[in-house]
Design an enzyme around this catalytic site. Structure first.
Site, PDB file in Angstrom:
ATOM      1  N   ASN A  86       0.840  -1.203   0.000  1.00  0.00           N
ATOM      2  CA  ASN A  86       0.000   0.000   0.000  1.00  0.00           C
ATOM      3  C   ASN A  86       0.876   1.254   0.000  1.00  0.00           C
ATOM      4  O   ASN A  86       2.092   1.163  -0.016  1.00  0.00           O
ATOM      5  CB  ASN A  86      -0.960  -0.031   1.194  1.00  0.00           C
TER       6      ASN A  86
ATOM      7  N   LYS B 258       8.906 -17.126 -10.600  1.00  0.00           N
ATOM      8  CA  LYS B 258       8.060 -16.073 -11.178  1.00  0.00           C
ATOM      9  C   LYS B 258       6.910 -16.711 -11.969  1.00  0.00           C
ATOM     10  O   LYS B 258       7.140 -17.613 -12.781  1.00  0.00           O
ATOM     11  CB  LYS B 258       8.923 -15.214 -12.097  1.00  0.00           C
TER      12      LYS B 258
ATOM     13  N   ILE C 150      -2.082  -7.335  14.352  1.00  0.00           N
ATOM     14  CA  ILE C 150      -0.927  -7.253  15.254  1.00  0.00           C
ATOM     15  C   ILE C 150      -1.280  -6.480  16.525  1.00  0.00           C
ATOM     16  O   ILE C 150      -1.005  -6.919  17.641  1.00  0.00           O
ATOM     17  CB  ILE C 150       0.269  -6.587  14.536  1.00  0.00           C
TER      18      ILE C 150
ATOM     19  N   PHE D 226      -3.845   3.550  15.155  1.00  0.00           N
ATOM     20  CA  PHE D 226      -4.215   4.553  14.162  1.00  0.00           C
ATOM     21  C   PHE D 226      -5.386   4.006  13.352  1.00  0.00           C
ATOM     22  O   PHE D 226      -5.470   2.796  13.141  1.00  0.00           O
ATOM     23  CB  PHE D 226      -3.037   4.867  13.232  1.00  0.00           C
TER      24      PHE D 226
ATOM     25  N   LYS E 114     -13.598   0.893  16.357  1.00  0.00           N
ATOM     26  CA  LYS E 114     -12.336   0.155  16.174  1.00  0.00           C
ATOM     27  C   LYS E 114     -11.513   0.140  17.470  1.00  0.00           C
ATOM     28  O   LYS E 114     -10.906  -0.847  17.828  1.00  0.00           O
ATOM     29  CB  LYS E 114     -11.536   0.831  15.050  1.00  0.00           C
TER      30      LYS E 114
ATOM     31  N   LYS F 174     -10.672  -3.482  19.180  1.00  0.00           N
ATOM     32  CA  LYS F 174      -9.289  -3.958  19.271  1.00  0.00           C
ATOM     33  C   LYS F 174      -8.742  -3.869  20.691  1.00  0.00           C
ATOM     34  O   LYS F 174      -7.604  -4.258  20.948  1.00  0.00           O
ATOM     35  CB  LYS F 174      -8.396  -3.153  18.322  1.00  0.00           C
TER      36      LYS F 174
HETATM   37  O1  C5P Z   1      -8.219  -2.310  11.100  1.00  0.00           O
HETATM   38  P1  C5P Z   1      -7.335  -1.223  10.665  1.00  0.00           P
HETATM   39  O2  C5P Z   1      -6.256  -1.647   9.711  1.00  0.00           O
HETATM   40  O3  C5P Z   1      -8.025   0.007  10.156  1.00  0.00           O
HETATM   41  O4  C5P Z   1      -6.663  -0.746  12.039  1.00  0.00           O
HETATM   42  C1  C5P Z   1      -5.651   0.157  12.087  1.00  0.00           C
HETATM   43  C2  C5P Z   1      -4.807  -0.076  13.304  1.00  0.00           C
HETATM   44  O5  C5P Z   1      -4.564  -1.462  13.506  1.00  0.00           O
HETATM   45  C3  C5P Z   1      -3.431   0.540  13.129  1.00  0.00           C
HETATM   46  O6  C5P Z   1      -2.975   0.902  14.411  1.00  0.00           O
HETATM   47  C4  C5P Z   1      -2.643  -0.601  12.537  1.00  0.00           C
HETATM   48  O7  C5P Z   1      -1.240  -0.448  12.754  1.00  0.00           O
HETATM   49  C5  C5P Z   1      -3.207  -1.807  13.264  1.00  0.00           C
HETATM   50  N1  C5P Z   1      -3.203  -3.065  12.511  1.00  0.00           N
HETATM   51  C6  C5P Z   1      -2.413  -4.121  12.914  1.00  0.00           C
HETATM   52  N2  C5P Z   1      -2.451  -5.324  12.258  1.00  0.00           N
HETATM   53  C7  C5P Z   1      -3.264  -5.491  11.190  1.00  0.00           C
HETATM   54  C8  C5P Z   1      -4.094  -4.431  10.764  1.00  0.00           C
HETATM   55  C9  C5P Z   1      -4.033  -3.223  11.438  1.00  0.00           C
HETATM   56  O8  C5P Z   1      -1.656  -3.967  13.878  1.00  0.00           O
HETATM   57  N3  C5P Z   1      -3.291  -6.667  10.574  1.00  0.00           N
END
Ligand code: C5P
Length: 419
Positions: free
Chosen positions: A215, A294, A315, A332, A346, A350
């Site tokens: 991304n 490849k 994570i 974030f 969120k 989380k």
């Molecule tokens: O669910 P989303 O991606 O919007 O959540 C954003 C937050 O979750 C950020 O703090 C991002 O670093 C963390 N995140 C993570 N592992 C993932 C997806 C998002 O730690 N697989």
């Protein structure tokens, strides 16, 4: 009454020739009321809109406009003045002054000073709406941002010339608040004895040895937070995805590529961490198979191929429910619609102490931009940070953490409950 504290700050107010210059004495008064010492510099024509005599009276210092004024130069040379400033505020900034600044022109005292100062320069545009909308002005605004100038406003509304639209200078109170934000620095020692871990950047999920899913994240916001945390005295560990630039601050850095590697790096160091800040744009999915060779095209025009994806671990959610959970877990949220509602949900889902919401539907902030705006959402409060540089936003956020979470951070680590 101003809540901004500018005690011992040295500000140069640089005034260019726009009608909004009539508000300059109020800016000077506000800056001084907040505790700052103020020197005023006028562009060659600004005295048509505001008199040096009034400005001198409110500033308590002589006003300067002529680069060839030998008496003023003898008292404080323009380079000395440029070094004296903790911040330069150009208000109002006309289209002409912005054009000169955007191209590094230095043909009067004001523009020379802006080029010669190592201090942050805030620019408050003020002009007729048509001049503001002109592509030349818009290009210059973008250039100024990439050069590190911070733009404040303009506001939209009724104009002195009778037009309606964008181009009104932001009000003095808003300018003074912006000065306060820019000069907000993390208090050295405020995060002393704390270890802060920050994930930043994208992750990259290989499809085969040459293709991947990733991304647009640059990692700049996380790196800025790491630098701000280090400036506040924290020990900092950054877990960085690919292509995140280097940092000069004293930061331990672990480079990773994939989400699984990032998770592994985070978990392996978690027992040391007091504050975890997840800024990384972790890929939600990875290819189910990463091919060793490849992949070849089929040779059939229009042939379809499918890459099957599996979900990556979350994570930060794993950190928040870990047996050795840090005292603070901050995430974030990049959102495009119903931003506040999504971010609040969120945070709860989380299990985070706080979440920093970015509205990524605005292309002038967030991904691939030097600027950001955010709302900091925590249990019991929300603080909004208007558009500012990512480093300033980082400084503002890091400065607030010790106050907002004083009791959590004071806790000595509870005996860890093992399952
Ligand atoms: O669910 P989303 O991606 O919007 O959540 C954003 C937050 O979750 C950020 O703090 C991002 O670093 C963390 N995140 C993570 N592992 C993932 C997806 C998002 O730690 N697989």
């Amino acid at each position: 009454m101003s809540t901004v504290d500018l005690t011992n700050k040295q500000i140069v107010l640089a005034i260019s020739a726009g009608i909004a210059a009539y508000k300059a004495p109020f800016i000077v008064r506000g800056l001084r009321a907040a505790g700052a010492e103020v020197q005023v510099v006028l562009s060659a024509n600004a005295h048509h809109f505001v008199t040096p005599t009034s400005l001198q009276a409110v500033a308590g210092n002589p006003v300067r406009q002529d680069p060839w004024d030998s008496a003023a130069e003898a008292a404080m040379g323009h380079i000395e003045l440029a070094r004296w400033a903790d911040l330069v505020l150009v208000a109002p900034a006309t289209a002409n002054t912005m054009a000169k600044l955007a191209h590094g022109q230095a043909d009067d005292l004001l523009t020379t000073l802006c080029l010669a100062t190592p201090a942050p320069v805030l620019v408050a545009p003020a002009m007729n709406q048509q001049m503001y909308r002109h592509p030349a002005t818009q290009n210059n605004l973008r250039l100024l941002e990439t050069l590190g100038y911070e733009l404040i406003g303009p506001d939209s509304g009724e104009q002195a010339c009778g037009d309606e639209g964008p181009g009104r200078m932001s009000e003095p109170d808003a300018l003074i608040a912006a000065v306060g934000r820019t000069l907000a620095t993390p208090v050295p020692g405020n995060l002393k004895d704390h270890t802060v871990m920050i994930t930043t950047g994208p992750t990259l999920e290989p499809i085969d040895p040459v293709r991947y899913i990733s991304n647009h994240s640059s990692g700049l916001q996380g790196l800025s937070l790491a630098e701000a945390a280090a400036a506040a005295g924290a020990r900092v560990i950054v877990v960085a995805g690919p292509k995140v630039q280097a940092s000069s601050a004293p930061i331990e850095r672990i480079d990773v590529t994939t989400a699984l590697e990032m998770e592994q790096a985070v978990q392996s160091r978690l027992p040391e961490v007091d504050i975890f800040i997840g800024v990384a744009a972790v890929a939600d999915y990875r290819p189910a198979t990463s091919h060793e060779q490849k992949l070849k095209r089929s040779g059939e025009p229009g042939a379809e191929m499918t890459v099957s994806l599996v979900e990556n671990p979350d994570i930060i959610a794993g950190v928040a429910r870990h047996a050795q959970r840090p005292k603070l877990v901050i995430g974030f949220a990049a959102e495009t619609n119903d931003t506040l509602a999504h971010a609040r949900a969120k945070r709860e889902r989380k299990g985070l102490d706080a979440i920093v919401l970015n509205d990524v539907s605005d292309p002038s902030i967030g991904f691939n931009s030097a600027n950001n705006a955010a709302t900091f959402i925590y249990d019991g409060g929300e603080v909004t940070f208007p558009k500012q540089s990512k480093r300033q936003l980082a400084d503002s956020l890091i400065s607030q953490i010790p106050d907002i979470f004083a009791s959590q951070l004071a806790d000595t680590n509870p005996e860890t409950v093992t399952q």
